[in-house]
Design a protein around this motif. Structure first.
Motif, PDB file in Angstrom:
ATOM      1  N   SER A 121       0.821  -1.227   0.000  1.00 58.84           N
ATOM      2  CA  SER A 121       0.000   0.000   0.000  1.00 58.84           C
ATOM      3  C   SER A 121       0.844   1.262   0.000  1.00 58.84           C
ATOM      4  O   SER A 121       0.302   2.355   0.172  1.00 58.84           O
ATOM      5  N   GLN A 122       2.174   1.110  -0.181  1.00 61.78           N
ATOM      6  CA  GLN A 122       3.090   2.251  -0.122  1.00 61.78           C
ATOM      7  C   GLN A 122       2.955   3.013   1.205  1.00 61.78           C
ATOM      8  O   GLN A 122       3.100   4.231   1.265  1.00 61.78           O
ATOM      9  N   VAL A 175      -5.518  -1.462   8.787  1.00 61.22           N
ATOM     10  CA  VAL A 175      -5.690  -0.179   9.470  1.00 61.22           C
ATOM     11  C   VAL A 175      -5.116   0.931   8.592  1.00 61.22           C
ATOM     12  O   VAL A 175      -3.996   0.810   8.080  1.00 61.22           O
ATOM     13  N   PHE A 176      -5.870   2.015   8.431  1.00 54.92           N
ATOM     14  CA  PHE A 176      -5.363   3.172   7.703  1.00 54.92           C
ATOM     15  C   PHE A 176      -4.219   3.819   8.492  1.00 54.92           C
ATOM     16  O   PHE A 176      -4.307   3.999   9.711  1.00 54.92           O
ATOM     17  N   SER A 177      -3.151   4.163   7.795  1.00 56.41           N
ATOM     18  CA  SER A 177      -2.026   4.853   8.449  1.00 56.41           C
ATOM     19  C   SER A 177      -2.445   6.220   8.968  1.00 56.41           C
ATOM     20  O   SER A 177      -2.001   6.652  10.041  1.00 56.41           O
ATOM     21  N   GLN A 178      -3.318   6.899   8.210  1.00 53.22           N
ATOM     22  CA  GLN A 178      -3.784   8.207   8.637  1.00 53.22           C
ATOM     23  C   GLN A 178      -4.615   8.077   9.911  1.00 53.22           C
ATOM     24  O   GLN A 178      -5.572   7.309   9.975  1.00 53.22           O
ATOM     25  N   GLY A 179      -4.224   8.787  10.935  1.00 54.92           N
ATOM     26  CA  GLY A 179      -4.917   8.704  12.217  1.00 54.92           C
ATOM     27  C   GLY A 179      -4.343   7.668  13.159  1.00 54.92           C
ATOM     28  O   GLY A 179      -4.772   7.585  14.317  1.00 54.92           O
ATOM     29  N   LEU A 180      -3.390   6.870  12.693  1.00 55.39           N
ATOM     30  CA  LEU A 180      -2.758   5.885  13.565  1.00 55.39           C
ATOM     31  C   LEU A 180      -1.748   6.581  14.474  1.00 55.39           C
ATOM     32  O   LEU A 180      -0.771   7.159  13.981  1.00 55.39           O
ATOM     33  N   PRO A 181      -1.928   6.556  15.799  1.00 58.93           N
ATOM     34  CA  PRO A 181      -1.012   7.262  16.713  1.00 58.93           C
ATOM     35  C   PRO A 181       0.270   6.467  16.955  1.00 58.93           C
ATOM     36  O   PRO A 181       0.535   5.973  18.049  1.00 58.93           O
ATOM     37  N   ILE A 199      11.163  -1.219   5.973  1.00 52.21           N
ATOM     38  CA  ILE A 199       9.838  -0.620   5.776  1.00 52.21           C
ATOM     39  C   ILE A 199       9.625  -0.256   4.313  1.00 52.21           C
ATOM     40  O   ILE A 199       8.679  -0.689   3.672  1.00 52.21           O
ATOM     41  N   GLY A 200      10.505   0.585   3.783  1.00 53.53           N
ATOM     42  CA  GLY A 200      10.476   0.901   2.361  1.00 53.53           C
ATOM     43  C   GLY A 200       9.421   1.888   1.925  1.00 53.53           C
ATOM     44  O   GLY A 200       9.112   1.974   0.738  1.00 53.53           O
ATOM     45  N   THR A 201       8.851   2.649   2.863  1.00 52.19           N
ATOM     46  CA  THR A 201       7.793   3.594   2.497  1.00 52.19           C
ATOM     47  C   THR A 201       8.339   4.956   2.097  1.00 52.19           C
ATOM     48  O   THR A 201       7.654   5.733   1.427  1.00 52.19           O
ATOM     49  N   ASP A 242      -1.083  -3.626   8.900  1.00 46.94           N
ATOM     50  CA  ASP A 242      -1.767  -4.860   9.294  1.00 46.94           C
ATOM     51  C   ASP A 242      -1.801  -4.916  10.824  1.00 46.94           C
ATOM     52  O   ASP A 242      -0.746  -4.850  11.472  1.00 46.94           O
ATOM     53  N   LEU A 243      -2.991  -5.031  11.379  1.00 44.50           N
ATOM     54  CA  LEU A 243      -3.152  -5.227  12.820  1.00 44.50           C
ATOM     55  C   LEU A 243      -3.367  -6.707  13.074  1.00 44.50           C
ATOM     56  O   LEU A 243      -4.301  -7.318  12.543  1.00 44.50           O
ATOM     57  N   ASN A 244      -2.492  -7.298  13.874  1.00 41.65           N
ATOM     58  CA  ASN A 244      -2.580  -8.720  14.218  1.00 41.65           C
ATOM     59  C   ASN A 244      -2.821  -8.851  15.711  1.00 41.65           C
ATOM     60  O   ASN A 244      -2.061  -8.308  16.522  1.00 41.65           O
TER      61      ASN A 244
END
Length: 530
Positions: free
Chosen positions: A266-267, A293-299, A506-508, A272-274
Motif C-alpha cells: 500500500s506504499q 488499518v489506515f495509516s492516517q490517524g494511527l497514533p 519498511i520501504g515507504t 496490518d493489525l494482528n
C-alpha cells in the motif's frame, strides 16, 4: 389375661414399632477424593456413596413408601449462585439412581405437593494450588426435617476445555485505528468467553496484555491504552484485563498478543493489525484476528524504553513480509519468554515513570534468567545507569551488550541515526550524545576479540537509487573512520559498505519515525581477510 399384662404387652409392641420406624442416627461421614476426575465421574462417585447410606437408613420402609430425595441446583460455594452444570449433574444422578430400589429423585419443578425425605446438596469452588487452578466438587445428603447431614463427598474435578479449533478472522477492508481495534477486540473476547465456558462463574478469567510491537522493527509501541480500553468494553464482569506483570502472570488464564506491520503493497497507506489470544499455561492458540488499518490517524509512537534503546531488540530481516503467525507460534520456550516479558514490562513501566533504580533492578533480574537472551534487558540496564548519571558503569554495561549480542548473533543493529539526506548524526540529544561512546566501545571490542566487522549503512526509500547508495556508503565510511580514530588497529579489520535502500525493512520513504529503521547501521561479523 389380666388387664395389667395386656397393658404391658401393648406398651412393648408400641416400643418395638417405634424402634422399627425410628431413623438410625449415625454420625456424618466425610469422603474426600483428591485425584482429579471428570465431572460425570465425580457425580457417580458421590451417588454411589450417598445413595446406599439412604437405603440402609430407610431400611424396609422404602418398600412401603418410596424414599424421595430433592436434588437441589449446584451452586458456587462463596456466592451461592447457581452454576450452569446443575442440569448436567442432575442427569448423571438420574442415571445412577436406577440401581437403588425404592429411591426417587425429584427437583423443585417435579416435586409436587408430596413431602421429601432427604435433600441432596452440591457446590463447586475454585482454588489455586502451586499456581494452578483446582476445581473441587462437593455433594452431601441431608435429612429434610432435622437438617441432619448423613455424609459429604468432595472430589477434585478435571478442568475440561472444549476441543475447539482456533478462531481465525481475516478482515480485509481497511478501517480506522479505533474501528479496527473495536472489531478485533470483540472477536477475541467472544472467543475467550466461549473457551472459558462456565468456569468464569467460579473465578474471574484473568486476561493479560503483552505490549504491542512493530513486527518489522520489533520495537514496542505506546498503544496499549487504546487496546485495553477496547477489550474492556467487550469483556464483561467475568473477565479481568490488565497489562502483563510478574505479580499477575501466575494467575493468568489467557494472554493477548498484538503486532502492527506496515502493508508494503500500500506504499505505507495501511498497516496490518494482528491480534492473537493464547492460553497462558500451554501456549495454545485460541483466536487470531487480522485487520487492515489506515495509516492516517494511527497514533504511531514508541514506548520510552524503545525510543531510547541503542539497539533494535532482534536481528532484522529485510526479506520478511511482516507478521507471520505460524512463525510466531513455532518460537520455542513460551513459558520462559512470558516470564521474561513480564519482568521487562515492569521494567519498562518503571523506566517510563523515571523510577530508574527500580527499573535497573528489574533489568538485572531479566538478565539473570537462564536460557533466554534478551538485548532489551541489556540495553535497559545501560539506559538506566546512564539516566542515573553512573556513566562509568553505563559504559561497562554497553560493552557487555556488545559482547553478549555478538555471542548470540552475527549481527548487531544500532540506532545510529542520521538526518534525512545527510551524514550528520540525528536522533535527539540523549541518543546522539552517546554515539561516540558506542563507536569507541565497538572499536575496543574489535581490538580485544580479534574479529572483523562489516559496517553496513542503509538509507530510506526516498530519492534515486544511485544517490542513496552513495549516501549510505558515506554514512558507513564515516563511522568506520571514527572507529579507526579511536583504535587504529581496527583499520585492517573493518570494512564499510553502503546498501542504499535495497535492504529496506519498511520501504515507504516517509522519512519519519515510522521508517527510521531504514536509516540504520548494522555491524556484521565476517571472516577476517589474510
Amino acid at each position: 389375661m389380666s388387664f395389667k399384662k395386656k397393658m404391658m404387652l401393648l406398651l412393648l409392641a408400641f416400643f418395638i414399632l417405634a424402634a422399627c420406624t425410628t431413623t438410625i442416627i449415625q454420625a456424618p461421614t466425610l469422603l474426600e477424593l483428591t485425584r482429579p476426575v471428570s465431572l460425570q465421574k465425580a457425580t457417580e462417585r458421590a451417588a454411589k456413596h450417598l445413595l446406599p447410606l439412604v437405603q440402609r437408613e430407610r431400611s424396609w420402609r422404602s418398600d412401603w413408601v418410596a424414599t424421595r430425595i430433592l436434588v437441589l441446583p449446584t451452586y458456587q460455594e462463596k456466592t451461592r449462585k447457581i452454576l450452569e452444570p446443575s442440569q448436567q449433574i442432575q442427569a448423571y444422578l438420574q442415571q445412577q439412581v436406577t440401581a437403588f430400589k425404592g429411591i426417587q429423585l425429584v427437583t423443585h419443578s417435579t416435586q409436587g405437593e408430596a413431602t421429601v425425605n432427604y435433600e441432596l446438596h452440591s457446590t463447586m469452588r475454585m482454588t489455586t494450588v502451586q499456581g494452578r487452578e483446582k476445581l473441587v466438587f462437593s455433594m452431601w445428603m441431608q435429612e429434610s426435617k432435622s437438617k441432619r447431614i448423613l455424609s459429604t463427598v468432595s472430589s477434585a474435578v478435571q478442568l475440561e476445555r472444549p476441543l475447539l479449533k482456533p478462531s481465525i478472522s481475516q478482515q480485509l477492508p481497511a478501517q480506522t485505528w479505533l474501528k479496527a481495534l473495536q472489531e478485533a477486540s470483540r472477536l477475541v473476547m467472544n472467543r475467550a468467553k466461549q473457551d472459558r465456558s462456565w468456569y468464569s462463574q467460579l473465578a474471574p478469567t484473568q486476561l493479560l496484555l503483552v505490549p504491542i510491537y512493530d513486527a518489522n522493527s520489533k520495537e514496542n509501541l505506546n498503544l496499549m491504552g487504546d487496546l485495553q480500553a477496547q477489550l474492556q468494553t467487550h469483556s464483561g464482569a467475568a473477565i479481568k484485563i490488565a497489562l502483563i506483570s510478574q505479580s499477575l502472570l501466575p494467575q493468568a488464564h489467557y494472554l493477548v498478543h498484538s503486532a502492527l506491520a506496515v502493508d508494503k503493497n500500500s506504499q505505507g497507506a495501511m498497516y496490518d493489525l494482528n491480534l492473537w489470544l493464547r492460553e497462558a499455561k500451554t501456549g495454545r492458540l485460541v483466536a487470531y484476528v487480522h485487520n487492515k488499518v489506515f495509516s492516517q490517524g494511527l497514533p504511531y509512537t514508541l514506548t520510552a524504553e524503545a525510543k531510547d534503546s541503542p539497539v533494535y531488540p532482534e536481528p532484522l530481516n529485510p526479506n520478511a513480509e511482516g507478521f507471520d503467525l505460524r512463525q510466531e507460534m513455532q518460537r520455542p520456550h513460551y513459558p520462559s519468554r512470558l516470564k521474561l516479558e513480564a519482568i521487562l514490562a515492569d521494567a519498562a513501566k518503571a523506566y517510563a515513570s523515571a523510577h530508574y533504580a527500580q527499573a535497573l533492578e528489574l533489568y538485572e533480574a531479566a538478565n539473570a534468567i537462564k536460557g533466554v537472551q534478551s538485548l532489551r534487558s541489556l540495553a535497559g540496564r545501560y539506559l538506566t545507569l546512564l539516566r542515573m548519571n553512573r556513566t562509568a558503569e553505563a559504559r561497562r554495561a554497553f560493552a557487555d551488550l556488545i559482547q553478549s549480542g555478538f555471542k548470540h548473533s552475527p549481527m548487531l543493529t544500532f540506532k545510529i541515526l542520521f538526518a534525512v539526506d545527510s551524514t550528520q548524526f540525528a536522533g535527539g540529544h540523549f541518543l546522539s550524545s552517546q554515539y561516540q561512546v558506542w563507536i569507541e566501545e565497538l572499536a575496543q571490542y574489535l581490538k580485544h576479540s580479534q574479529r572483523c566487522l562489516l559496517i553496513a549503512g542503509h538509507s530510506s526509500h526516498s530519492g534515486s537509487a544511485a544517490y542513496n547508495l552513495k549516501l549510505s556508503t558515506s554514512r558507513a565510511s564515516g563511522i568506520r573512520q571514527l572507529m579507526v580514530s579511536k583504535q587504529g588497529a581496527v583499520k585492517t579489520r573493518t570494512q564499510a559498505e553502503g546498501k542504499g535502500f535495497y535492504e529496506n525493512i519498511i520501504g515507504t520513504g516517509t522519512d519519519d519515525l515510522r521508517d527510521a529503521v531504514d536509516r540504520r547501521v548494522e555491524f556484521r561479523q565476517q571472516t577476517c581477510q589474510p
